[in-house]
Design an enzyme around this catalytic site. Structure first.
Site, PDB file in Angstrom:
ATOM      1  CE  LYS A  11      -7.215  45.815   0.221  1.00  0.00           C
ATOM      2  NZ  LYS A  11      -6.312  45.182   1.143  1.00  0.00           N
ATOM      3  CG  ASP A 136      -6.294  50.400   0.592  1.00  0.00           C
ATOM      4  OD1 ASP A 136      -5.139  50.406   0.133  1.00  0.00           O
ATOM      5  OD2 ASP A 136      -6.655  49.664   1.533  1.00  0.00           O
TER       6      ASP A 136
HETATM    7  O1  C5P Z   1      -5.323  56.179   4.285  1.00  0.00           O
HETATM    8  P1  C5P Z   1      -6.068  55.357   5.287  1.00  0.00           P
HETATM    9  O2  C5P Z   1      -6.905  56.199   6.206  1.00  0.00           O
HETATM   10  O3  C5P Z   1      -6.830  54.232   4.673  1.00  0.00           O
HETATM   11  O4  C5P Z   1      -4.955  54.672   6.202  1.00  0.00           O
HETATM   12  C1  C5P Z   1      -5.247  54.182   7.481  1.00  0.00           C
HETATM   13  C2  C5P Z   1      -3.991  54.164   8.311  1.00  0.00           C
HETATM   14  O5  C5P Z   1      -3.132  53.095   7.866  1.00  0.00           O
HETATM   15  C3  C5P Z   1      -3.140  55.402   8.249  1.00  0.00           C
HETATM   16  O6  C5P Z   1      -3.541  56.354   9.182  1.00  0.00           O
HETATM   17  C4  C5P Z   1      -1.758  54.860   8.579  1.00  0.00           C
HETATM   18  O7  C5P Z   1      -1.629  54.667   9.982  1.00  0.00           O
HETATM   19  C5  C5P Z   1      -1.771  53.472   7.964  1.00  0.00           C
HETATM   20  N1  C5P Z   1      -1.175  53.417   6.611  1.00  0.00           N
HETATM   21  C6  C5P Z   1       0.210  53.550   6.481  1.00  0.00           C
HETATM   22  N2  C5P Z   1       0.756  53.499   5.233  1.00  0.00           N
HETATM   23  C7  C5P Z   1      -0.012  53.298   4.147  1.00  0.00           C
HETATM   24  C8  C5P Z   1      -1.415  53.139   4.268  1.00  0.00           C
HETATM   25  C9  C5P Z   1      -1.957  53.214   5.538  1.00  0.00           C
HETATM   26  O8  C5P Z   1       0.922  53.727   7.468  1.00  0.00           O
HETATM   27  N3  C5P Z   1       0.567  53.231   2.948  1.00  0.00           N
END
Ligand code: C5P
Length: 283
Positions: A11, A136
């Site tokens: 994406k 995501d």
């Molecule tokens: O959920 P995911 O592991 O993909 O997110 C990676 C990191 O990105 C999270 O640990 C967080 O630090 C940050 N993040 C965030 N807010 C979001 C998505 C991601 O702070 N909405």
């Protein structure tokens, strides 16, 4: 034993705004997401037991830390059926690049295992499971053109913006998403995207208006640290892009082109040994 092959699409963001930091450490976002044709291939094969991850990229860990492994493990724990899974990932999407490559592989594992093992998981449950794997992942399950809110999991489908010519540039380093969010100073953001304007431009399929108004507040963290990204954005515009922006937390930068021939000539001109370049389009 069954076998399934899926395409896991990358994406790009057409906008990315961060509204606030939440008590759980995540951030509330408001962003427009768009699938592009660049994809990994995910092969799923039922095996007697265990979770095996194989990948042709040296940048992808194959143990429990792999997000596709996490997705499979979640389904085995939730649905308690007797089997194992071999997950082979043919990696084409750059890693740690702001393109949701890992999240898309995980989304394919959830969708593919649902089919392979006839789990009968409905859309709402699939979204909830996806959210447990990564912010995501719910979007990657759905794909297409969408407004994403909450941590990225509250999705509103938008009219499909397919067939737009895109050049994607990935410098030869990765960026850690947690690092970008940690270094984001919300009080210093002055230039936010107008998501309503982008959404209206999408509804009108007005590519120029979309391209000219793309904004990503995470650029305020990643670009000052990696000056090369500004250089790439400027190059893309000089070569005829209608607009250029960093995707997600970076470091991928893309340009949107009005037609295929202008994208093709810009693609020939922008090739460099400092980065990987991809000529692709929205789907
Ligand atoms: O959920 P995911 O592991 O993909 O997110 C990676 C990191 O990105 C999270 O640990 C967080 O630090 C940050 N993040 C965030 N807010 C979001 C998505 C991601 O702070 N909405």
């Amino acid at each position: 034993m069954g076998f399934i092959e899926l395409k896991a699409y990358a994406k790009i963001n057409l906008s990315l705004d961060v509204l606030c930091k939440r008590p759980d450490g995540y951030h509330d976002l408001k962003m427009v997401m768009q699938t592009i044709e660049l994809h990994d291939k995910v092969f799923l094969e039922a095996i007697p037991k265990g979770i095996e991850v194989l990948c042709n990229s040296k940048w992808v860990p194959c143990g429990e830390e792999n997000i596709a492994h996490k997705a499979a493990s979640l389904l085995f724990n939730e649905y308690k059926f007797k089997s194992g899974i071999r997950i082979k990932i043919e990696k084409n999407i750059p890693v740690a690049a702001g393109l949701a490559g890992g999240s898309s592989d995980a989304a394919s594992v959830l969708k593919g295992m649902n089919d392979l093992f006839n789990l009968g998981i409905n859309k709402a449950t699939m979204t909830a499971l996806g959210k447990q794997v990564g912010a995501d992942v719910p979007y990657c399950i759905k794909g297409g053109t969408a407004l994403a809110e909450g941590i990225g999991d509250i999705l509103t489908e938008l009219p499909l913006l397919d067939g737009i010519n895109v050049i994607l540039i990935k410098p030869r380093f990765g960026v850690s998403t947690p690092w970008v969010f940690k270094n984001l100073d919300l009080s210093k953001i002055t230039d936010r995207p107008d998501n309503e304007l982008i959404i209206n431009a999408i509804k009108e399929k007005n590519i120029e208006n979309i391209a000219c108004n793309m904004k990503n507040v995470l650029e305020t963290v990643t670009i000052p640290k990696y000056g090369m990204l500004e250089e790439i954005k400027t190059k893309l515009i000089k070569l005829g892009a209608l607009g250029s922006m960093m995707s997600g937390s970076g470091p991928s930068v893309f340009g949107i082109f009005a037609d295929k021939s202008s994208a093709e000539s810009a693609f020939r001109a922008i090739k460099s040994n400092k980065w990987d370049s991809f000529l692709t389009h929205t789907v």
